[in-house]
Enzyme design. Structure first.
Site, PDB file in Angstrom:
ATOM      1  N   GLY A 194       0.846  -1.195   0.000  1.00 42.87           N
ATOM      2  CA  GLY A 194       0.000   0.000   0.000  1.00 42.87           C
ATOM      3  C   GLY A 194       0.877   1.240   0.000  1.00 42.87           C
ATOM      4  O   GLY A 194       1.978   1.231   0.556  1.00 42.87           O
TER       5      GLY A 194
ATOM      6  N   ILE B 297      -3.805  -9.667  -5.508  1.00 39.05           N
ATOM      7  CA  ILE B 297      -4.270 -10.266  -4.251  1.00 39.05           C
ATOM      8  C   ILE B 297      -5.667 -10.872  -4.424  1.00 39.05           C
ATOM      9  O   ILE B 297      -5.919 -11.996  -3.977  1.00 39.05           O
ATOM     10  CB  ILE B 297      -4.227  -9.226  -3.105  1.00 39.05           C
ATOM     11  CG1 ILE B 297      -2.756  -8.887  -2.789  1.00 39.05           C
ATOM     12  CG2 ILE B 297      -4.946  -9.746  -1.860  1.00 39.05           C
ATOM     13  CD1 ILE B 297      -2.560  -7.739  -1.792  1.00 39.05           C
TER      14      ILE B 297
ATOM     15  N   ARG C 293     -10.583  -6.004 -15.792  1.00 37.88           N
ATOM     16  CA  ARG C 293      -9.205  -6.497 -15.744  1.00 37.88           C
ATOM     17  C   ARG C 293      -9.213  -7.871 -16.408  1.00 37.88           C
ATOM     18  O   ARG C 293      -9.117  -8.900 -15.743  1.00 37.88           O
ATOM     19  CB  ARG C 293      -8.737  -6.587 -14.293  1.00 37.88           C
ATOM     20  CG  ARG C 293      -8.950  -5.320 -13.474  1.00 37.88           C
ATOM     21  CD  ARG C 293      -7.931  -4.253 -13.788  1.00 37.88           C
ATOM     22  NE  ARG C 293      -6.580  -4.712 -13.567  1.00 37.88           N
ATOM     23  CZ  ARG C 293      -5.827  -4.373 -12.524  1.00 37.88           C
ATOM     24  NH1 ARG C 293      -6.311  -3.565 -11.609  1.00 37.88           N
ATOM     25  NH2 ARG C 293      -4.600  -4.838 -12.397  1.00 37.88           N
TER      26      ARG C 293
ATOM     27  N   ARG D 164      -7.586  -1.372   3.135  1.00 37.40           N
ATOM     28  CA  ARG D 164      -7.302  -0.261   4.032  1.00 37.40           C
ATOM     29  C   ARG D 164      -8.598   0.149   4.724  1.00 37.40           C
ATOM     30  O   ARG D 164      -9.659   0.155   4.091  1.00 37.40           O
ATOM     31  CB  ARG D 164      -6.735   0.941   3.266  1.00 37.40           C
ATOM     32  CG  ARG D 164      -5.274   0.832   2.855  1.00 37.40           C
ATOM     33  CD  ARG D 164      -4.327   0.853   4.061  1.00 37.40           C
ATOM     34  NE  ARG D 164      -2.921   0.792   3.687  1.00 37.40           N
ATOM     35  CZ  ARG D 164      -2.213  -0.332   3.583  1.00 37.40           C
ATOM     36  NH1 ARG D 164      -2.787  -1.505   3.800  1.00 37.40           N
ATOM     37  NH2 ARG D 164      -0.934  -0.296   3.257  1.00 37.40           N
TER      38      ARG D 164
ATOM     39  N   ASP E  68      -9.309  -6.766   8.731  1.00 36.74           N
ATOM     40  CA  ASP E  68      -7.896  -6.755   9.138  1.00 36.74           C
ATOM     41  C   ASP E  68      -7.385  -5.326   9.239  1.00 36.74           C
ATOM     42  O   ASP E  68      -6.285  -5.084   9.721  1.00 36.74           O
ATOM     43  CB  ASP E  68      -7.052  -7.539   8.120  1.00 36.74           C
ATOM     44  CG  ASP E  68      -5.598  -7.655   8.562  1.00 36.74           C
ATOM     45  OD1 ASP E  68      -5.360  -8.017   9.744  1.00 36.74           O
ATOM     46  OD2 ASP E  68      -4.692  -7.382   7.743  1.00 36.74           O
TER      47      ASP E  68
ATOM     48  N   HIS F 271      -4.301  -5.720  11.627  1.00 39.50           N
ATOM     49  CA  HIS F 271      -3.510  -5.488  10.417  1.00 39.50           C
ATOM     50  C   HIS F 271      -2.313  -6.461  10.295  1.00 39.50           C
ATOM     51  O   HIS F 271      -1.145  -6.038  10.301  1.00 39.50           O
ATOM     52  CB  HIS F 271      -3.014  -4.032  10.369  1.00 39.50           C
ATOM     53  CG  HIS F 271      -2.706  -3.547   8.973  1.00 39.50           C
ATOM     54  ND1 HIS F 271      -2.867  -2.249   8.573  1.00 39.50           N
ATOM     55  CD2 HIS F 271      -2.242  -4.200   7.887  1.00 39.50           C
ATOM     56  CE1 HIS F 271      -2.512  -2.117   7.302  1.00 39.50           C
ATOM     57  NE2 HIS F 271      -2.124  -3.298   6.866  1.00 39.50           N
ATOM     58  N   ILE F 272      -2.645  -7.743  10.154  1.00 40.14           N
ATOM     59  CA  ILE F 272      -1.595  -8.775  10.126  1.00 40.14           C
ATOM     60  C   ILE F 272      -1.555  -9.580   8.828  1.00 40.14           C
ATOM     61  O   ILE F 272      -0.915 -10.632   8.765  1.00 40.14           O
ATOM     62  CB  ILE F 272      -1.754  -9.778  11.295  1.00 40.14           C
ATOM     63  CG1 ILE F 272      -3.140 -10.440  11.263  1.00 40.14           C
ATOM     64  CG2 ILE F 272      -1.506  -9.088  12.630  1.00 40.14           C
ATOM     65  CD1 ILE F 272      -3.247 -11.680  12.143  1.00 40.14           C
TER      66      ILE F 272
ATOM     67  N   SER G 213      -0.013  -9.612   6.018  1.00 38.92           N
ATOM     68  CA  SER G 213       1.265 -10.063   5.427  1.00 38.92           C
ATOM     69  C   SER G 213       2.211 -10.639   6.484  1.00 38.92           C
ATOM     70  O   SER G 213       3.368 -10.940   6.192  1.00 38.92           O
ATOM     71  CB  SER G 213       1.946  -8.896   4.703  1.00 38.92           C
ATOM     72  OG  SER G 213       2.343  -7.898   5.633  1.00 38.92           O
TER      73      SER G 213
HETATM   74  C1  GLV Z   1       0.135  -3.783   4.243  1.00 45.26           C
HETATM   75  O1  GLV Z   1      -0.940  -3.344   4.558  1.00 45.26           O
HETATM   76  C2  GLV Z   1       0.875  -3.351   3.103  1.00 45.26           C
HETATM   77  O2  GLV Z   1       0.463  -2.373   2.452  1.00 45.26           O
HETATM   78  O3  GLV Z   1       1.918  -3.952   2.801  1.00 45.26           O
END
Ligand code: GLV
Ligand code: GLV
Length: 324
Positions: A80, A160, A184, A241, A265, A289-290, A292
């Site tokens: 991001g 993703i 897409r 986000r 998340d 926010h986990i 990754s």
């Molecule tokens: C995580 O939210 C990232 O943007 O890598």
């Protein structure tokens, strides 16, 4: 002379090793797990040629002014980039690195975990089992919704979203649909996903996964208007986000039964205060926010961020450069 670089966080070891062994930079590190205070950041960036940051640092004109004209490269250890003021970076000719691809699988895996935890009410179930709610086996107790024969909607079909769909397909998903600013076609063909309008996405999804970037166009796009069109049995998942979602509208949708459940998340703000109303809802699963956060992926992200930085400082093509 070695290029001066500021690293705004104690990043995983692979990235630091690459910087140390490059023989190319002299770096100063905010050697902590917590964000660098803004005042400290503004002081430390003065005169640097490179900046390696994470998503909690807002890199705006104030930071760029504090850094001064030597700054050539900003490398963020994230896919991001909504924390970076892109127009300000572009104006100054500063190159930007980020970390797509290396985190796709980890994020998709976590999204599936969150989706299942939400749809099959795992957190609620564990809590009931632990705290005496498990009186006996009951026929309709803790029933949820299954992926088998479902329609999965993806808002923002990128790498993703495709990786999520590939993982969900074996659960028996009947149909994938998606929205984006434009079709897409190539990505969609990998998962036989159908391009639909926002309206159709809302009305037809049994599971709706938000996978878009945060931009002025997507800010607050998941609002009352969307939730009110969704099925009462729908499960909403956000691993993109927080600000993509209007949280008051989501709270309303979850507490009034407009939709069945949500797994998040990401939130607004982060961290979400423990006394936030969303935490009181049984049908809302909130993670800090986990997505990754696997050892392998976080190390790969730090390595890629370091390699982006070094390449940028040498004036070479970066492994992953953001086009400004
Ligand atoms: C995580 O939210 C990232 O943007 O890598
Ligand atoms: C569940 O455990 C069943 O036997 O149906």
């Amino acid at each position: 002379a070695l290029a001066r670089v500021y690293v705004t966080r104690r990043v995983p070891p692979d990235g630091l090793r690459i910087l140390r062994q490059s023989g190319q930079v002299q770096f100063e590190l905010w050697d902590s797990d917590d964000p660098v205070p803004r005042k400290e950041l503004l002081k430390r960036v003065e005169g640097v040629e490179g900046l390696l940051c994470v998503l909690t640092e807002k890199i705006d004109s104030e930071v760029l002014e504090a850094a001064g004209p030597n700054l050539k490269v900003v490398s963020t250890m994230s896919v991001g980039y909504d924390h970076l003021s892109l127009p300000e970076l572009k104006k100054r000719g500063i190159r930007v690195g980020y970390t797509p691809d290396v985190l796709t699988d980890a994020v998709a895996e976590l999204t599936v975990a969150l989706l299942l935890a939400t749809s099959r009410r795992l957190i609620e179930a564990v809590e009931e089992a632990k705290t005496g709610g498990w009186g006996t086996w009951r026929t309709m107790w803790l029933c949820g919704y299954e992926l088998n024969q479902s329609t999965v909607g993806i808002m923002g079909l990128g790498r993703i979203g495709v990786a999520i769909a590939e993982r969900l397909k074996p659960f028996g998903v009947k149909r994938f649909i998606y929205t984006d600013v434009a079709p897409r076609t190539e990505l969609a063909s990998k998962i036989q996903a159908e391009y639909v309008t926002m309206d159709e996405l809302a009305r037809e999804s049994d599971f709706l996964a938000v996978c878009c970037a945060l931009t002025p166009e997507t800010q607050g796009i998941c609002n009352h208007s969307l939730f009110s069109k969704m099925k009462k049995t729908a499960v909403f998942i956000n691993t993109s986000r927080g600000p993509v979602v209007n949280q008051e509208d989501l709270y309303e949708a979850l507490s009034s039964g407009q939709i069945a459940a949500a797994g998040l998340d990401v939130t607004t703000p982060e961290p979400l205060p423990p006394d936030h109303p969303l935490f009181k809802l049984k049908n809302c699963v909130i993670l800090p926010h986990i997505a990754s956060a696997s050892y392998t992926t976080r190390n790969s992200m730090s390595a890629l961020a370091a390699n982006n930085l070094l390449a940028g400082l040498k004036g070479e093509p970066m492994p992953k450069e953001l086009k400004l």
